[in-house]
Motif scaffolding. Sequence first.
Motif, PDB file in Angstrom:
ATOM      1  N   THR A 109      -2.908   1.288   4.549  1.00 19.08           N
ATOM      2  CA  THR A 109      -3.689   0.977   4.755  1.00 19.08           C
ATOM      3  C   THR A 109      -4.613   0.304   4.340  1.00 19.08           C
ATOM      4  O   THR A 109      -5.579  -0.511   4.793  1.00 19.08           O
ATOM      5  N   THR A 110      -4.284  -0.808   3.091  1.00 20.90           N
ATOM      6  CA  THR A 110      -4.975  -1.501   2.982  1.00 20.90           C
ATOM      7  C   THR A 110      -4.455  -3.168   2.451  1.00 20.90           C
ATOM      8  O   THR A 110      -4.440  -3.861   1.891  1.00 20.90           O
ATOM      9  N   TYR A 111      -2.603  -3.204   2.862  1.00 20.82           N
ATOM     10  CA  TYR A 111      -1.750  -4.018   2.527  1.00 20.82           C
ATOM     11  C   TYR A 111      -0.616  -3.888   4.245  1.00 20.82           C
ATOM     12  O   TYR A 111      -0.338  -2.411   4.714  1.00 20.82           O
ATOM     13  N   SER A 112      -0.294  -5.038   4.759  1.00 22.54           N
ATOM     14  CA  SER A 112       0.433  -5.010   5.478  1.00 22.54           C
ATOM     15  C   SER A 112       2.536  -5.405   4.874  1.00 22.54           C
ATOM     16  O   SER A 112       2.215  -5.873   3.867  1.00 22.54           O
ATOM     17  N   ASP A 113       2.949  -4.685   5.793  1.00 26.73           N
ATOM     18  CA  ASP A 113       4.389  -5.172   5.120  1.00 26.73           C
ATOM     19  C   ASP A 113       5.106  -6.063   6.642  1.00 26.73           C
ATOM     20  O   ASP A 113       4.860  -6.033   7.793  1.00 26.73           O
ATOM     21  N   ILE A 114       5.836  -6.631   5.903  1.00 23.64           N
ATOM     22  CA  ILE A 114       7.092  -7.703   7.237  1.00 23.64           C
ATOM     23  C   ILE A 114       8.268  -6.570   7.290  1.00 23.64           C
ATOM     24  O   ILE A 114       9.450  -6.068   6.891  1.00 23.64           O
ATOM     25  N   GLN A 115       9.042  -6.508   8.892  1.00 17.35           N
ATOM     26  CA  GLN A 115      10.288  -6.597   9.145  1.00 17.35           C
ATOM     27  C   GLN A 115      10.699  -7.094   9.772  1.00 17.35           C
ATOM     28  O   GLN A 115      10.287  -8.492  10.263  1.00 17.35           O
ATOM     29  N   PHE A 175      -7.158  -7.866   9.501  1.00 19.16           N
ATOM     30  CA  PHE A 175      -6.379  -6.294   9.584  1.00 19.16           C
ATOM     31  C   PHE A 175      -7.815  -4.956   8.345  1.00 19.16           C
ATOM     32  O   PHE A 175      -8.242  -4.118   9.818  1.00 19.16           O
ATOM     33  N   VAL A 176      -7.684  -5.027   8.158  1.00 19.08           N
ATOM     34  CA  VAL A 176      -8.587  -4.271   6.864  1.00 19.08           C
ATOM     35  C   VAL A 176     -10.186  -3.944   7.339  1.00 19.08           C
ATOM     36  O   VAL A 176     -11.127  -3.317   8.116  1.00 19.08           O
ATOM     37  N   ASP A 177     -10.305  -5.608   7.778  1.00 22.95           N
ATOM     38  CA  ASP A 177     -11.899  -4.933   8.651  1.00 22.95           C
ATOM     39  C   ASP A 177     -11.611  -4.829   9.814  1.00 22.95           C
ATOM     40  O   ASP A 177     -12.646  -4.168  10.520  1.00 22.95           O
ATOM     41  N   ARG A 190       5.015  -8.732  11.536  1.00 21.54           N
ATOM     42  CA  ARG A 190       3.937  -8.300  10.068  1.00 21.54           C
ATOM     43  C   ARG A 190       2.960  -7.085  10.802  1.00 21.54           C
ATOM     44  O   ARG A 190       2.377  -7.510  11.718  1.00 21.54           O
ATOM     45  N   LEU A 191       3.287  -5.528  10.003  1.00 26.11           N
ATOM     46  CA  LEU A 191       2.637  -4.332  10.504  1.00 26.11           C
ATOM     47  C   LEU A 191       1.989  -3.971   9.990  1.00 26.11           C
ATOM     48  O   LEU A 191       1.441  -3.569   8.897  1.00 26.11           O
ATOM     49  N   TYR A 192       0.412  -3.596  10.584  1.00 33.52           N
ATOM     50  CA  TYR A 192      -0.637  -3.167   9.843  1.00 33.52           C
ATOM     51  C   TYR A 192      -0.742  -1.995  10.423  1.00 33.52           C
ATOM     52  O   TYR A 192      -1.336  -1.037  11.624  1.00 33.52           O
ATOM     53  N   PRO A 193      -1.231  -0.363   9.221  1.00 35.37           N
ATOM     54  CA  PRO A 193      -0.520  -0.282   7.948  1.00 35.37           C
ATOM     55  C   PRO A 193       0.861  -0.530   7.893  1.00 35.37           C
ATOM     56  O   PRO A 193       1.696  -0.195   8.739  1.00 35.37           O
ATOM     57  N   GLY A 194       1.490  -0.404   6.423  1.00 30.35           N
ATOM     58  CA  GLY A 194       2.297  -0.714   5.862  1.00 30.35           C
ATOM     59  C   GLY A 194       3.330   0.426   6.053  1.00 30.35           C
ATOM     60  O   GLY A 194       3.071   1.516   6.115  1.00 30.35           O
ATOM     61  N   ILE A 195       4.408   0.161   7.041  1.00 34.19           N
ATOM     62  CA  ILE A 195       5.359   1.895   6.129  1.00 34.19           C
ATOM     63  C   ILE A 195       7.014   1.106   5.815  1.00 34.19           C
ATOM     64  O   ILE A 195       6.557  -0.077   5.399  1.00 34.19           O
ATOM     65  N   LYS A 196       7.270   2.595   5.337  1.00 37.61           N
ATOM     66  CA  LYS A 196       8.767   1.891   5.286  1.00 37.61           C
ATOM     67  C   LYS A 196       9.363   1.905   6.366  1.00 37.61           C
ATOM     68  O   LYS A 196       9.603   3.108   7.137  1.00 37.61           O
ATOM     69  N   TRP A 197      10.302   1.440   6.512  1.00 41.15           N
ATOM     70  CA  TRP A 197      10.847   0.596   7.834  1.00 41.15           C
ATOM     71  C   TRP A 197      12.680   1.507   7.543  1.00 41.15           C
ATOM     72  O   TRP A 197      13.006   1.333   6.131  1.00 41.15           O
ATOM     73  N   LEU A 198      13.114   2.834   8.431  1.00 36.52           N
ATOM     74  CA  LEU A 198      14.554   2.926   7.891  1.00 36.52           C
ATOM     75  C   LEU A 198      15.605   2.258   8.836  1.00 36.52           C
ATOM     76  O   LEU A 198      15.897   1.952  10.414  1.00 36.52           O
TER      77      LEU A 198
END
Length: 977
Positions: A109-115, A141-143, A164-172
């Motif tokens: 919940t502090t960072y997004s990640d990229i798929q 996103f955080v604010d 770009r997705l927030y919150p960041g997750i592990k994509w399988l």
Amino acid sequence: KYSGSLLLQKKYKDVESTLKIKEVDGLELVKKFSEQMESMLRRKVEAVERLVEAAEDADLNHEYNSSLEFDYYNSLLINEKDENDNYVELGDEFILEPNEHFNNLLVNTTYSDIQLPTNVYNKDPDILNGVYMSEALNPIFVDNFERDPTLTWQYFGSSTGFFRLYPGIKWLPDENGVISFDCRNRGWYIQAATSPKDIVIVVDVSGSMKGLRMTIAKHTIITILDTLGENDFVNIIAYNDYVHFIEPCFKGILVQADRDNREHFKQLVDELQAKGVGTVNKALTESFKILREFRDAGQGGLCNQAIMLITDGAVEDYEAVFEKYNWPDRKVRVFTYLIGREVTFAPNVKWIACNNKGYYTQISTLADVQENVMEYLHVLSRPMVINHDHDIIWTEAYMDSALFASQAQSLLLMTTVAMPVFSKKNETRSHGILLGVVGSDVPLRELLKLAPRYKYKEGKKLKPKPNYNSVDLSEVEWEDQDEILRTAMINGETGYLSMDVKVPVDKGKRVLFLTNDYFFTDISGTPFSLGVVLSRGHGEYILLGNTSVEEGLHDLLQPDLSLANEWIYCITDIDPDHRKLSQLEAVIRFLTGEEPDLECDEELVQEVLFDAVVTAPMEAYWTTLALNMSMETEVGVEMAFLGTRAGLMRSALYVGSEKISNRKFLTQKDKESIFTMDHFPLWYRRAAEHPPGSFIYSIVSEDDSGNPSLNTRAEERGRESFSHLASHAVAISTSPHRSILHTVLVYQTAMEKAVFNVASLSSLQILNCFLVDNNGFILVSKRPAEVREELHCLLLTVCLFCFDCRVTMYDYQAMCKVPYHHHSGARPLLSPIYAFLAAVKWLITHKHKKHDILQPCDTEYPVFVYEPAIKEANGLIECGDCQKMFVAQQIASSNLLLLITDAVCDCSVFPPVLLDAKEVKYILPLKCERMRSQKLRRRPDTCHAFHPEENAQDCGGTAEISVSPTLLFLPLALLLQ
């Protein structure tokens, strides 16, 4: 005796003078809910607006660097290590923790990640520049989440393909190692990026298109179809020596590009075969005529119009067609897709696009399809981008099964709010560059919390089907034959309507006959309308008791008491310190003042206090009964429990928990038996619709299919694994002609010993005796093996001699197996599927799966309801060589019938009476008419079709996003396997 209904009735009578009956004002209620929803949805819009502003400012301040090197969190690679225990490139450590607010998924919940989809190279310069620029969204996103803790997923979908997705997750990846999810194919992206569009797809099926070219053409059509949504209209024309519509029913028209029609087109595209000689002029002429007729008649999307020409060459003199139908205004854009590696006809095909405000691409391989199809969306978005019109779009309700399917997330019905993101750089203005789309999901359960079920009586419950997207109101409230309710809600009106309805319950095996009052209004600032249903009778009133906090608290703490944990007595999902509390714990802390910050529904809490006090004596009553039970003479009674309108439940066991015949009952494993967010328990609902004072007997089966059976799993457990419920509605009389249902009492008994001594009657060899309920299901019979045959006779008996009790119900959201037809030709590539890997997988596996394909259909099924006015009946049934005598008698104060038939006469001459749903087969003209029908719908408020400043000469080129190098090797690897 075992339910204690007389005691509870007396307790209500004792406090009757202190009670207040409040009549529910449906219009006031729906307006209140609407205002709350408007406020909540407005907060989501504000969050998205902040993201748009941040993204556009970041792009304005970013200078493109073709040699940029930049490491980012790739959602596929995060936390991955190589053989030396070092993090792989783009896969640094990324802390993930389970979060209840996000369905207990592991998130950051502090960072997004990229798929990125598999076919997009993760270090392409365009990708790296876009990812680097969009890093500016992280603090927003955080604010946003801190400002509004009810927010769920926030994201930015780039026009270059990254997400770009927030919150960041592990994509399988899927089982083949592929990530097929492409944000640009999602409904929210397409609706935000373009205005409504009418599309005619014209495909060349001449002999030169055989083989790989035909396969690529089919995949191109399917990819185009996947870029269409509810606001778009479409048709497909195939041409060779002659022109034909691939669906003859759709000849000369456009149809809404809803999911059903898109899937129907995909099946027909699969059947296309290449032969003959291609003549494109007639196909183009037919396309222009359809588009002009729809435009002039005010039908279709009433905005963009386009023709998609898919061919391997064009040699005719087609200029005259454009002069006659499209020049000089060029109201229809023409996009051209040259299939194959041959470049001889490229200038001709490109000329068509460039002279009709379209775009030309050449598609040589399956890997080229996705990116080349996406070019047309960029062109259609230009006018909106040049104008900088940030339209807010809301999607229809949909089940997001693709986004986190690999993480086994339970499907959630949701809507998405989205807005386009534009380049504000002056040098790109005439090109109208769309950077992407930002969005946020709003689960409809969040809206349900603002219109909780306990505030009103529920109407029909929607059971999502495997391909559920959205369902037309006319397919739920199908008694609204003239579509009065549907029309009023589409037009955003505020009003009231009453209807008699049939509501299926118990997995369609039973039906309730209700008179419903519908109250509706619009939700300002959105395209939505809200409807609330109040059932006549107890649904129209609320009971208010006067109970002190001290008295109520004492009784709330009794161990036999529980509250509906899915209901919102107190808001516990915003403050992290409150999330661990059950609703009962939250109510108690609110009442004791331990948690002054808790927000609670004071009216509902007051109802709970009253219910707790008035039902408190039941605990002692049930306990005393249990202690004094004679195990020899009173075997079989297992438990007693009650439920009130406020979601309060009490229960007591008469036997040890190990002896309960249905252990799922009243637990989360049996949702039908408990109070949930969207329904009251089945036993409560059935009792509520019967006269006060009567007991409703029913079978509770552990069989997952829901089929009542006398010998279910008997071998496994050594005795019948089903039990009977007797539900009893307790009503509070407020006048000689009015009563308010408030509590339903039930006792449960295992039927090892019959409620009535039917077995002794059946000892006479010439008689068969059955105890059946008002829906024709057998509760007690001496001969389980003969149940099926006797049930058929029973239904005939009741329906032919007592009353016409067969009710036909319909399911307009059903799924049916597609009949298997032998034919040549490849299966279509089910989008989104990318490049060769998907193609090879399809070639190997799809032929074997054809039998299992499901498609939407309509079904009908019978339900049997005994007419309560018939107290008894008798007669003879002609059964061929003999007559079967029967006597049926209603058992007072119950929903039961005692049926006695003679056992000698064989009635198997009658065909079986099946309760299975059957597909409704429409004769061709009627089926065609249904498919062609254009229902009234609310169109988007804005249209961006053309702009005088757009650069129409920017009309062709190749895809600019690189194909992933690893993608090119995947087919070989799969073939080698």
